[in-house]
Design an enzyme around this catalytic site. Structure first.
Site, short mmCIF file in Angstrom:
data_model
loop_
_atom_site.label_atom_id
_atom_site.label_comp_id
_atom_site.label_asym_id
_atom_site.label_seq_id
_atom_site.Cartn_x
_atom_site.Cartn_y
_atom_site.Cartn_z
N GLU A 137 -28.51 1.34 -13.57
CA GLU A 137 -28.48 2.31 -12.47
C GLU A 137 -27.68 1.78 -11.28
OE1 GLU A 137 -32.65 2.44 -11.78
OE2 GLU A 137 -33.08 3.26 -13.76
N HIS B 238 -41.71 -4.85 -5.81
CA HIS B 238 -40.30 -5.28 -5.82
C HIS B 238 -40.18 -6.79 -5.61
CE1 HIS B 238 -39.66 -0.98 -5.09
NE2 HIS B 238 -38.39 -1.14 -5.39
N SER C 182 -33.62 6.08 -15.88
CA SER C 182 -34.29 6.21 -17.18
C SER C 182 -34.38 4.82 -17.80
CB SER C 182 -33.50 7.14 -18.11
OG SER C 182 -33.30 8.41 -17.54
N GLU C 183 -35.20 3.96 -17.21
CA GLU C 183 -35.22 2.56 -17.66
C GLU C 183 -35.50 2.41 -19.14
OE1 GLU C 183 -36.61 3.58 -14.87
OE2 GLU C 183 -35.71 2.39 -13.26
N PHE D 14 -34.47 -4.12 -10.67
CA PHE D 14 -35.45 -5.08 -10.16
C PHE D 14 -36.30 -5.53 -11.35
CE2 PHE D 14 -34.30 -3.24 -6.15
CZ PHE D 14 -34.62 -4.17 -5.18
N ALA D 15 -36.66 -6.80 -11.37
CA ALA D 15 -37.43 -7.31 -12.50
C ALA D 15 -38.75 -6.55 -12.65
CB ALA D 15 -37.71 -8.80 -12.32
N ASP D 16 -39.28 -6.08 -11.52
CA ASP D 16 -40.56 -5.37 -11.56
C ASP D 16 -40.50 -4.14 -12.46
OD1 ASP D 16 -41.91 -6.54 -8.73
OD2 ASP D 16 -39.73 -6.47 -8.80
#
Lengths: 350, 328
Positions: A31, A130, A60-61, A84-86
């Site tokens: 994204e 985050h 749309s991860e 973001f890793a989260d």
């Protein structure tokens, strides 16, 4: 070809450009990659050079990670940008049930040469959704390799190695390190092999094992300790799975004392695994219990004063080192007791 | 748009469709008996009754096209050209199986045939086929990716994400929903909003088709249109086939959620193989005797495959440690 100072984000952009130049199957998907050269500037210059191979997607991860998996299965080498890793939680099925298992479940038919790149870490008042360090989830999932570099040179060398690796690599990069600058080789074949740790500072009194941004805090602590006559050896693991137990063992046989520091919270953290391995494999070489320095077991809070309290600081590392230094050296006493022990008993106890 | 008249399909191709449907039926029934004899560990999901939907869909594909299958995946894998002997060996947990005994019935894959695998997670195939779609686009080939799923998976968020993503990027993908009326124990009539799954295509601005899933030629016609469209670079489509499974969700399922009458009625009136056999006889393509020979040939092939699987060695226990990584 020389060496220049680069930030971690420029080192990353350089690694990506070199690998995309070298191999037409390398592409980036995620994204908001192109508008500003990535939210951390990590893709600067790439959209202009490789317009077809840096793909901005809808939010749309699940499908972004799945797209990486499907593309890897069909001959491409994708780099999946997790933003973001989260947000890995929104694609956990794809990472844990698909990416990590498709090779194994297909009896070795499938190959997944992909990199899932995820900026992690706290310290910027981004609050609990985050700011996490989630490496343990993936270290605990067979089928994934996990990398978390500190220095810009390692960002470049490890990212290039991860792209060329035929297995899925989860690549964590700490958000507070994007502007962290250091010498980086210009060389196009500058590769850092996965699974190799690095001694960042040599010392003989205690070994501090760390990775990612905590390496900075550990080096700070080691500098202060040196002023007080304690020589700490600092190991930056760089790769967490597989991790370099050999280098840890080599260092501990010398220093006999270990402190492990990471930014992820304490319970169930990677430090526990390292401590267990040290206990199992190096017990007779230790003079003190292995101590861990980690974040407190709470979500990362927003307010800077709260966040700082939760995150491990150089001061915490100093305290841990001072604690392990209080234990007397057992090296001499044990040597004496062995000479006094009769042969028969020695065999039984062995 | 090129109109493919299914009745213009050559007799040879029609016979091949029947042969594949019969092979799948015999395969699945043999899996059921092996499972009943406790020779297959774990659990198995059979698709007896759905043969027309699967075979009609795969008939539109080329060998280099990709498929992603489901937990109820034996039929898709056979229809795409996998060898039943390695499939039986896998179901039995043998070393010679497609996945060396590491995958089992639910995870059979044959990458040499571009079968990217059955998948144990309902709705797990959508994101993967999106990746195949991007890969095809980036490599600039004219391959197509087909993802099979059921009415249950149409309610996963992965379906929405994949439909949107495929539509936005005009990916060469065909979504084939085999609506067999039940997601495990839950009737689609109670779980699927909006009346149909293909109807959801409107929301993404892509074509949606509903077809009679017990009529192999009807399925072949519609899917061929969707595949051709994808191959021409015009983007994805959703095809919903109305079909039915005669067996439970898994072997041993008590099926309290439906009546035996319902199953019998379907078998008697809409069995896809019976229907197609009648068509082929009416068209004078096959005689009763020729049809019997097709069944006999399928039985022979399946028995040979079962024998291969039964005689194959089990893996060495230590082989459990292999195949995690390419470079450990």
């Amino acid at each position: 070809m020389g060496v220049r100072d680069l930030s971690c984000s420029l080192a990353m952009a350089e690694a990506l450009a070199e690998e995309m130049e070298r191999d037409p199957t390398v592409f980036i998907i995620g994204e908001d990659l192109t508008a500003h050269g990535g939210i951390f500037g990590q893709f600067r210059g790439l959209p202009e050079r490789f317009p077809d191979r840096i793909i901005d997607t809808p939010i749309s991860e699940t499908s972004i990670v799945g797209a990486g998996i499907g593309a890897a299965l069909t001959g491409m080498r994708p780099i999946i940008d997790m933003h973001f890793a989260d947000f890995v939680t929104t694609a956990m099925d794809e990472i844990v049930n698909q990416m990590a298992k498709l090779r194994y479940m297909s009896g070795g038919q499938a190959k997944l040469p992909l990199v899932l790149w995820a900026p992690d870490g706290a310290g910027i008042s981004a609050a609990a959704q985050h700011s996490q360090s989630v490496e343990s989830w993936f270290i605990h999932t067979p089928g994934l390799k996990v990398v978390a570099p500190f220095e810009p040179a390692d960002v470049k060398g490890l990212l290039k190695a991860a792209i060329r690796d035929d297995d899925p690599v989860i690549f964590f990069q700490h958000k507070r390190l994007f502007r962290w600058t250091g010498p980086v080789a210009e060389h196009h074949e500058y590769l850092v092999p996965l699974g190799k740790a690095l001694i960042k500072r040599h010392g003989s009194d205690v070994t501090i094992i760390t990775y990612s941004r905590m390496t900075y805090e550990c080096l700070e602590a080691a500098r202060i300790l040196a002023q007080q006559g304690i020589q700490a050896e600092v190991i930056d693991l760089r790769t967490l799975k597989p991790f370099d137990m050999e280098l840890i063992a080599e260092s501990l046989r010398k220093t006999r004392r270990a402190v492990i520091a990471h930014e992820a919270c304490l319970t169930g953290g990677f430090g526990a695994e390292i401590a267990a391995r040290i206990g199992e494999e190096l017990f007779e070489h230790l003079d003190a219990p292995v101590l861990r320095v980690a974040a407190k077991d709470v979500p990362i809070p927003f307010s800077p004063v709260l966040e700082k309290f939760v995150l491990p600081q150089a001061e915490d590392i100093l305290n841990a080192v001072r604690t392990v230094m209080k234990y007397p050296s057992r090296a001499v006493t044990r040597a004496c007791s062995i000479t006094k022990t009769p042969r028969s008993k020695r065999r039984r106890s062995g | 748009m090129a109109y493919i008249d299914p009745y213009a399909m050559s007799p040879e191709k029609k016979i091949a469709l029947l042969e594949t449907m019969v092979l799948i039926r015999v395969f699945e029934e043999r899996v059921a008996t092996l499972f009943a004899q406790q020779l297959i560990p774990g659990f198995v999901h059979l698709s007896i009754g759905q043969e027309a939907s699967t075979v009609g869909s795969c008939a539109a594909l080329r060998p280099d096209d990709y498929i992603v299958s489901t937990h109820r995946g034996h039929a898709h894998i056979l229809a795409k050209g996998a060898d039943p002997k390695y499939m039986f060996a896998e179901c039995l947990g043998k070393k010679t199986g497609y996945c060396k005994g590491k995958g089992g019935s639910m995870h059979i894959a044959d990458f040499s045939k571009n079968i990217l695998g059955a998948n144990g997670v309902v709705g797990g195939g959508f994101p993967i086929i999106i990746g195949a779609g991007f890969s095809i686009k980036l490599r600039k080939t004219d391959q197509v990716g087909m993802v099979f799923f059921g009415d249950g998976a149409s309610n996963r968020g992965t379906f929405h994400e994949a439909c949107n993503m495929a539509a936005v990027f005009k990916l060469p993908i065909v979504f084939v929903c085999e609506n067999n009326m039940y997601a495990s124990t839950s009737p689609a009539s109670k779980m699927v909003a909006g009346g149909s799954i293909a109807g959801r295509a409107h929301a993404y601005g892509i074509p949606g088709f509903i077809t009679d899933g017990s009529n192999v030629l009807a399925v072949a016609e519609v899917v061929q249109e969707a595949v051709d469209r994808a191959r021409r670079g015009e983007g994805p489509s959703i095809v919903e086939t109305e079909t039915y499974r005669y067996k439970g969700h898994f072997e041993g399922d008590k099926q309290k959620y439906r009546t035996q009458d319902e199953i019998q009625n379907y078998r008697m009136t809409r069995d896809p193989i019976d229907r197609f056999e009648r068509v082929l006889q009416e068209e004078g393509i096959l005689t009763k005797t020729a049809i019997k020979e097709i069944w006999a040939a399928a039985h022979t092939r399946i028995e040979e495959a079962v024998r291969f699987a039964m005689e194959s060695p089990l893996p060495e226990p230590e082989e459990a440690l292999d195949d995690v990584f390419v470079n450990p």
